[in-house]
Design a protein around this motif. Structure first.
Motif, PDB file in Angstrom:
ATOM      1  N   GLN A 185      -3.458   3.564 -13.217  1.00  0.00           N
ATOM      2  CA  GLN A 185      -2.014   2.475 -12.513  1.00  0.00           C
ATOM      3  C   GLN A 185      -1.873   1.491 -12.093  1.00  0.00           C
ATOM      4  O   GLN A 185      -1.175   0.804 -11.823  1.00  0.00           O
ATOM      5  CB  GLN A 185      -1.840   3.211 -11.010  1.00  0.00           C
ATOM      6  CG  GLN A 185      -0.898   5.293 -10.974  1.00  0.00           C
ATOM      7  CD  GLN A 185      -2.628   6.347 -11.870  1.00  0.00           C
ATOM      8  OE1 GLN A 185      -3.067   5.728 -11.381  1.00  0.00           O
ATOM      9  NE2 GLN A 185      -2.009   6.751 -12.507  1.00  0.00           N
ATOM     10  N   SER A 214       0.834  -1.143  -0.148  1.00  0.00           N
ATOM     11  CA  SER A 214      -0.105   0.162  -0.070  1.00  0.00           C
ATOM     12  C   SER A 214       1.134   0.895   0.353  1.00  0.00           C
ATOM     13  O   SER A 214       1.892   1.017   1.081  1.00  0.00           O
ATOM     14  CB  SER A 214      -1.115  -0.117   1.316  1.00  0.00           C
ATOM     15  OG  SER A 214      -1.673   0.970   1.605  1.00  0.00           O
ATOM     16  N   ARG A 215       0.102   2.225  -0.652  1.00  0.00           N
ATOM     17  CA  ARG A 215       1.584   3.732  -0.479  1.00  0.00           C
ATOM     18  C   ARG A 215       1.482   3.667   0.702  1.00  0.00           C
ATOM     19  O   ARG A 215       2.562   4.430   0.993  1.00  0.00           O
ATOM     20  CB  ARG A 215       0.607   4.637  -1.434  1.00  0.00           C
ATOM     21  CG  ARG A 215       0.197   4.481  -2.994  1.00  0.00           C
ATOM     22  CD  ARG A 215      -0.031   5.623  -3.928  1.00  0.00           C
ATOM     23  NE  ARG A 215      -1.050   6.094  -3.948  1.00  0.00           N
ATOM     24  CZ  ARG A 215      -1.735   5.960  -3.935  1.00  0.00           C
ATOM     25  NH1 ARG A 215      -1.622   5.280  -5.277  1.00  0.00           N
ATOM     26  NH2 ARG A 215      -3.448   5.971  -3.617  1.00  0.00           N
ATOM     27  N   GLU A 216       0.070   4.158   1.369  1.00  0.00           N
ATOM     28  CA  GLU A 216       0.308   4.349   3.050  1.00  0.00           C
ATOM     29  C   GLU A 216       0.533   3.577   3.791  1.00  0.00           C
ATOM     30  O   GLU A 216      -0.487   2.095   3.252  1.00  0.00           O
ATOM     31  CB  GLU A 216      -1.019   5.285   3.749  1.00  0.00           C
ATOM     32  CG  GLU A 216      -0.861   6.347   2.233  1.00  0.00           C
ATOM     33  CD  GLU A 216      -0.563   7.407   2.768  1.00  0.00           C
ATOM     34  OE1 GLU A 216      -0.007   7.932   3.740  1.00  0.00           O
ATOM     35  OE2 GLU A 216       0.345   7.633   1.895  1.00  0.00           O
ATOM     36  N   ASP A 267       7.555  -4.571   0.389  1.00  0.00           N
ATOM     37  CA  ASP A 267       7.347  -3.992  -0.501  1.00  0.00           C
ATOM     38  C   ASP A 267       6.925  -5.146  -1.687  1.00  0.00           C
ATOM     39  O   ASP A 267       6.612  -5.962  -1.355  1.00  0.00           O
ATOM     40  CB  ASP A 267       8.258  -3.506  -1.226  1.00  0.00           C
ATOM     41  CG  ASP A 267      10.041  -4.754  -1.125  1.00  0.00           C
ATOM     42  OD1 ASP A 267       9.358  -6.010  -1.206  1.00  0.00           O
ATOM     43  OD2 ASP A 267      10.887  -4.375  -0.650  1.00  0.00           O
ATOM     44  N   LYS A 268       6.698  -4.542  -2.961  1.00  0.00           N
ATOM     45  CA  LYS A 268       6.383  -5.243  -3.961  1.00  0.00           C
ATOM     46  C   LYS A 268       6.910  -6.601  -4.679  1.00  0.00           C
ATOM     47  O   LYS A 268       5.815  -7.859  -4.432  1.00  0.00           O
ATOM     48  CB  LYS A 268       5.541  -4.516  -5.137  1.00  0.00           C
ATOM     49  CG  LYS A 268       5.394  -5.453  -6.929  1.00  0.00           C
ATOM     50  CD  LYS A 268       4.643  -4.042  -7.121  1.00  0.00           C
ATOM     51  CE  LYS A 268       3.988  -5.402  -8.142  1.00  0.00           C
ATOM     52  NZ  LYS A 268       3.397  -4.335  -9.849  1.00  0.00           N
ATOM     53  N   ARG A 280       3.276  -4.029   6.643  1.00  0.00           N
ATOM     54  CA  ARG A 280       3.538  -3.660   5.171  1.00  0.00           C
ATOM     55  C   ARG A 280       4.708  -3.617   4.600  1.00  0.00           C
ATOM     56  O   ARG A 280       5.945  -4.527   5.110  1.00  0.00           O
ATOM     57  CB  ARG A 280       3.293  -2.453   5.379  1.00  0.00           C
ATOM     58  CG  ARG A 280       3.165  -1.387   3.824  1.00  0.00           C
ATOM     59  CD  ARG A 280       3.278  -0.266   4.422  1.00  0.00           C
ATOM     60  NE  ARG A 280       3.468   1.062   3.354  1.00  0.00           N
ATOM     61  CZ  ARG A 280       3.947   2.186   2.911  1.00  0.00           C
ATOM     62  NH1 ARG A 280       4.759   1.902   4.559  1.00  0.00           N
ATOM     63  NH2 ARG A 280       4.113   2.495   2.164  1.00  0.00           N
TER      64      ARG A 280
END
Ligand code: GLV
Length: 328
Positions: A217, A180-182, A197-198, A195
């Motif tokens: 996106q 998630s960005r946040e 990273d991809k 959380r």
């Protein structure tokens, strides 16, 4: 409605529940009576005559429609997603856009989990096997699946539905990762989700579940590179939008067995043509875009869409408005 001339409203399909009855007492209501959506020409002609549209995700509201509908004031979508609507073009013409967030969160999360379990434990295959008369004896090697309990779940898009899926996953003792960005501290605290990273999400998830809206996106967020980076034999579940996954890359990964299986409530295109390769693959579980399809939820969505529409027709900001900048 204070005016004596009732605003004309076109609804692109019959809706369940009481909402249309209520709407019919307040506006000049026209409901498309057929099971299949109105043709493009019909939709354009109806929009040109109407002040309000109640649309479904099958109805394209674009700049061309808006240009031909100078009297249109509101488009109320019976869906949380609104990728069928050109929102900037609506905003430019001061057409209010509504949607139905919240109404379908738990219902859709239930269905995403049903697909997770159904795919991992091969429920549809088992049903077909028994019905076909193939079952002859209990067998230690029959229809072996993948454990969901204790597996790692990767969530793409931990919004309302993604978070509701995470809460269910917690009950299944799953390790939960998300991108998630946040950061989502409340979700992390409630479910133990982490959380990442991809690259980590793709390489560590046993089951990847998609919950992002379709935008430029997120189109093909899962493509060839992502499928190659996924854990061998992992499962993919899509209840978001078909366009989030590159369909050709998906078929390739399934055929080559790199992906263990896919459960798809949404596809690109929708519906799938009968000769789609996905139809012939045994490790694919398919559903006709029904994640929010319960009596109660669909009734609630229709009711919210009508509330949004009526508010906009009265010049008020709808309770759920996609372009609130029209109401400074
Ligand atoms: O897909 C269904 C929705 O967006 O509500």
């Amino acid at each position: 409605m204070a005016r004596t001339v009732r605003p004309r409203v076109f609804v692109t399909r019959q809706l369940p529940g009481e909402a249309l009855g209520r709407l019919g007492r307040l506006v000049d209501l026209h409901v498309w009576p057929q099971e299949l959506p109105p043709s493009r020409d019909t939709l354009l002609a109806e929009a040109a005559r109407s002040e309000g549209l109640v649309t479904l995700l099958t109805d394209q509201v674009d700049a061309r429609l808006l240009a031909q509908a100078p009297g249109l004031r509101v488009v109320s979508n019976v869906a949380v997603g609104y990728d069928n609507i050109d929102v900037p073009a609506c905003t430019e013409r001061r057409v209010v856009v509504g949607n139905t967030p919240g109404a379908l969160t738990e219902t859709s999360a239930d269905f995403a989990f049903a697909l997770i379990l159904g795919l991992a434990r091969r429920v549809a295959e088992a049903d077909a096997y028994v019905r076909a008369g193939h079952w002859r004896t209990w067998s230690p090697t029959l229809l072996l699946g993948t454990d969901v309990y204790g597996a790692t779940l990767g969530i793409v898009g931990p919004g309302a539905i993604g978070s509701a899926v995470a809460r269910r996953a917690r009950g299944f003792g799953m390790r939960i990762l998300y991108v998630s960005r946040e950061p989502r501290p409340a979700l992390e605290q409630e479910t133990g989700a982490r959380r990442v990273d991809k690259a980590t999400l793709l390489s560590e998830a046993d089951i990847l579940t998609l919950h992002v809206p379709l935008t430029p996106q997120t189109r093909h967020w899962v493509g060839r590179a992502e499928l190659a980076a996924m854990k061998p034999g992992a499962l993919l579940v899509n209840t978001a939008r078909g366009g989030v996954v590159d369909p050709d890359a998906l078929v390739e990964a399934l055929r080559e067995g790199r992906l263990g299986g896919a459960a798809l409530d949404v596809t690109d295109p929708e519906p799938l043509p009968p000769d789609s390769p996905l139809m012939g693959l045994p490790n694919v579980l398919l559903a006709p875009h029904i994640a929010s399809a319960t009596h109660a939820t669909r009734g609630r969505m229709a009711s919210m869409a009508v509330d949004n529409l009526l508010a906009a027709l009265e010049g008020r900001r709808p309770p759920h408005c996609v372009n609130p900048e029209l109401f400074p």
